[in-house]
Design an enzyme around this catalytic site. Structure first.
Site, PDB file in Angstrom:
ATOM      1  N   ARG A 281     117.733   7.122 -57.682  1.00 19.81           N
ATOM      2  CA  ARG A 281     119.080   6.686 -58.076  1.00 19.81           C
ATOM      3  C   ARG A 281     119.287   5.208 -57.753  1.00 19.81           C
ATOM      4  NH1 ARG A 281     120.185  10.883 -54.404  1.00 19.81           N
ATOM      5  NH2 ARG A 281     120.634  12.863 -55.476  1.00 19.81           N
TER       6      ARG A 281
ATOM      7  N   TYR B  93     119.716  -2.093 -38.776  1.00 14.76           N
ATOM      8  CA  TYR B  93     119.441  -2.449 -40.167  1.00 14.76           C
ATOM      9  C   TYR B  93     119.010  -3.916 -40.274  1.00 14.76           C
ATOM     10  CZ  TYR B  93     120.358  -2.772 -45.229  1.00 14.76           C
ATOM     11  OH  TYR B  93     120.256  -2.956 -46.583  1.00 14.76           O
TER      12      TYR B  93
ATOM     13  N   ASP C 216     108.702  12.362 -48.163  1.00 18.70           N
ATOM     14  CA  ASP C 216     109.364  11.439 -47.234  1.00 18.70           C
ATOM     15  C   ASP C 216     108.388  10.320 -46.863  1.00 18.70           C
ATOM     16  OD1 ASP C 216     110.603  10.158 -45.167  1.00 18.70           O
ATOM     17  OD2 ASP C 216     110.697  11.905 -43.842  1.00 18.70           O
TER      18      ASP C 216
END
Lengths: 470, 470
Positions: free
Chosen positions: A242, A376, A286
């Site tokens: 996506r 992050y 994964d």
């Protein structure tokens, strides 16, 4: 995923209201469409003393089929263009008030050797900027400062950055401004990069500095078709089910690549559907699992792969005092360590073929840091380190490694950000709007291009020249 | 030159009003004062695997007379500190709720060789950040990525940038966070730099990355007194009559230097007055005049000079379409070319002595570009090129060259900016306020310090970690 303000102020009523209230009116950016000409209109050429790149530029202008006009700073252009059989004219400063006549401004600053020689840049942009139309393109060409022979030359070439970034901030109207440093000897390797920066494909890339180096070996570039440059190439895209990943897969497929899309098992349905539309291959597992590198290697083994795009990534935002150890570790592992493990496996086994491309996804947060994103930002700063450290190692095999660093991109993820923060992120850039996933995808397609062989070790922001940086 | 909002919200009534209205309350930054202790309180020490810098840190902690506590990540610290005769304790995570107990957090990440080893950074800052008091200091120490032996190590070390910049953005309360990369072999050259980043002198320096390299030659540093490190040194400061230049002159004089202040003839009175207060020497002439390099050389000839600070600079802002040729040329010439001419004259004649310091003044505009500042941004980007290009040339003589890049500094110039733009500039940084001229001056004094011999070729922003960047 919708910037309703952008749509509103560009409607007939909204435009009138915005004008009367003095509200900003972001431009609807012109993006690449297969059914519209990619290059058209007039390109103005300027130059400093002893420009070294005009020959290469004449080849480019001929190749893209644009018409050029020479600014008075580029007196050499007219006879040169004539020799190349190009239609060309002279830019008339008197017409400089006529908005929109030009679609691109290109300045060859490669011969400038001293800060006292910078004046022609002022003359050129002073005369031409007002004639540049909406969504126009500005490209300044120079020599990489660090490769210059004298400190004076290095200094003058480095000054181009301040000029170009300022032009990006003042031009507005959907105009981009970028600086391309061309290493001596790399003149014949600039076309793919200049095509990208002149094209609607680079709609949301502005204020960037890109270096084109000499490719390892003196081999000619492999043959390719400008309309299907990735034909015959195989591309792995992680996180492809996506969003940005699906857009990357779609653009690479449109350029001719066979795409192998990877995503986690829980996204299998979306992944299958995306890959089916692109005649691609879906692999659901994964990437962070210990067995993933071997799984990918096994899946690719027979035919190998040419392009690897490490798009998969997650966020688990919290201030560090509230961040769990698991949140820290999983972000570092999925966004950074897993990529290292996968690359190393593909490289060690020779599955990533010579002449290949590795493309990472960093982030403005990785450049500037961000509140609540210690994990992050560390992972995305690490992606920058990965690119910079691997580039020299891969050079001999003709493999390039680069990363894009997206700014505010309209996705399902950003749609969940609270309104005021979302609006600030959207507007705090030279385009006054967020980018689209396709903007990231097109930038990756340029880096994946066979003609981008001289571009390696670089971080290119896809951020509309976001104000935020470090 | 006054941030009245800062004063107001820190008054008893203003603080109550701000709290009830939910307004931001920027911290009154703690700045260096000769009559207050520069270092005090508790410093918490953390470390990753195989830390290489703990010995040097123990020397530093002893030298500044602070008391340390060891976080569980730094198990080696306690015996080491005992060997150095230091009082030390263990950081108790249970007390981590107790705000303000710590004045500094120091993490030695130099031994981290892989992204999978980054976790102790999370553990340390997770446990300690809430205990760090107002105007506290965070310093992360690592190895320069580009000097690392393996791509994995380079990547992990580069990741520290994203972490440190994020810590700066989330800590608030006047806390700074900086990253210092120490080259292998430069361990004994870190004290001056760490003192600066731990001191109130660095009040407005945050989110910065500084590299300490090995000095040329194996000579010991020249002897100096930490209280008067510039005693016996001669320092030229251009644009010294007023504002930031006068503050630079004043700080260098307070550190023991004899200051030779230069400014244009029309500023002679202010220059004379500033220099008289500092027992300095006033030289009134135009640095951009063709004869200026020779004039400066002649004035300095007998005794030479140790420190040159190129502070003089002008702005002539206009969008490029409206910018005259004269406005372009004068800004480039005064802000950049004149410095090149002066440096080259002082270097060629040996007037700038071995072990000397050249310090330029760049700008956030030179890094990021700015609307209406094509000329200024080009000149200030050129200053960055000058620093980067000259550093390797000057290394053999022990001369360093660096630049500061100020963000929003409260001066007579910024006081003239329209209110809303001024407020945006003031608040868009991790300190939520503008800096003071003395913040720029103190940063320059650190670069001028005899102990900063390993710091060269660097650009240090004095911007409170401004959001704006490239």
């Amino acid at each position: 995923m919708n910037d309703s303000y952008l749509n509103f102020v560009n409607s007939p009523f909204g435009a009138r209201l915005a004008r009367s209230l003095g509200l900003p009116k972001p431009e609807v950016l012109r993006r690449y469409r297969a059914d519209r000409p990619e290059f058209d209109g007039l390109i103005a050429i300027g130059a400093g003393r002893e420009p070294h790149l005009l020959d290469a530029l004449a080849n480019l202008v001929a190749s893209v089929g644009m018409t050029s006009v020479a600014h008075e700073s580029a007196g050499l252009w007219v006879p040169l263009a004539n020799r190349h059989g190009l239609m060309t004219g002279r830019f008339e400063a008197a017409e400089s008030g006529s908005h929109g006549r030009l679609t691109a401004l290109l300045f060859d600053a490669s011969g400038i050797e001293d800060s006292s020689q910078l004046e022609p840049l002022h003359g050129f942009f002073h005369d031409t900027l007002r004639s540049l139309g909406k969504c126009g393109r500005i490209v300044v060409l120079g020599r990489p400062p660090e490769a210059c022979a004298t400190p004076r030359q290095w200094t003058a070439q480095r000054a181009l950055e301040g000029l170009t970034r300022s032009l990006g901030k003042e031009a507005r109207r959907g105009i981009t401004a970028n600086l391309v440093y061309v290493e001596q000897g790399a003149e014949n390797g600039i076309e793919a990069t200049l095509r990208f920066f002149l094209s609607p494909r680079s709609a949301y890339v502005s204020g960037q500095v890109v270096r084109i180096g000499v490719r390892a070996g003196a081999d000619a570039l492999p043959a390719f078709d400008w309309n299907q440059p990735l034909a015959g190439r195989r591309a792995v895209v992680t996180g492809a089910a996506r969003g940005i990943g699906a857009s990357i897969a779609s653009v690479l497929a449109a350029e001719g690549a066979h795409v192998i899309g990877i995503d986690i098992p829980s996204a299998r349905e979306a992944l299958d559907s995306t890959m089916r539309q692109l005649n691609g291959t879906a692999l659901a597992f994964d990437i962070a699992a210990p067995e993933a590198p071997a799984q990918i290697a096994a899946a690719l083994d027979e035919q190998g792969v040419d392009i690897v795009v490490h798009n998969a990534g997650i966020t688990k935002d919290k201030t560090i005092a509230k961040m769990t150890d698991a949140a820290w570790q999983s972000v570092i592992d999925i966004n950074l360590s897993a990529q290292e493990r996968i690359d190393d496996a593909l490289l060690a086994a020779g599955i990533l073929r010579d002449g290949g491309r590795i493309i990472g996804v960093s982030s403005i947060s990785g450049i500037a840091g961000n509140l609540g994103q210690t994990n992050y930002a560390a992972s995305k700063a690490g992606v920058i380190g990965r690119v910079q450290s691997m580039a020299p190692h891969l050079r001999a095999r003709g493999i390039t490694i680069n990363a894009v660093a997206p700014g505010f991109i309209e996705t399902q993820m950003t749609a969940k950000i609270p309104l005021t923060i979302r609006e600030a992120g959207r507007r705090m850039n030279s385009m006054s709007q967020g980018g689209q996933p396709v903007d990231v995808a097109q930038t990756i397609a340029w880096l994946a291009h066979p003609g981008s062989a001289g571009v390696s070790g670089q971080i290119v922001r896809v951020c509309g020249q976001s104000l935020i940086g470090a």
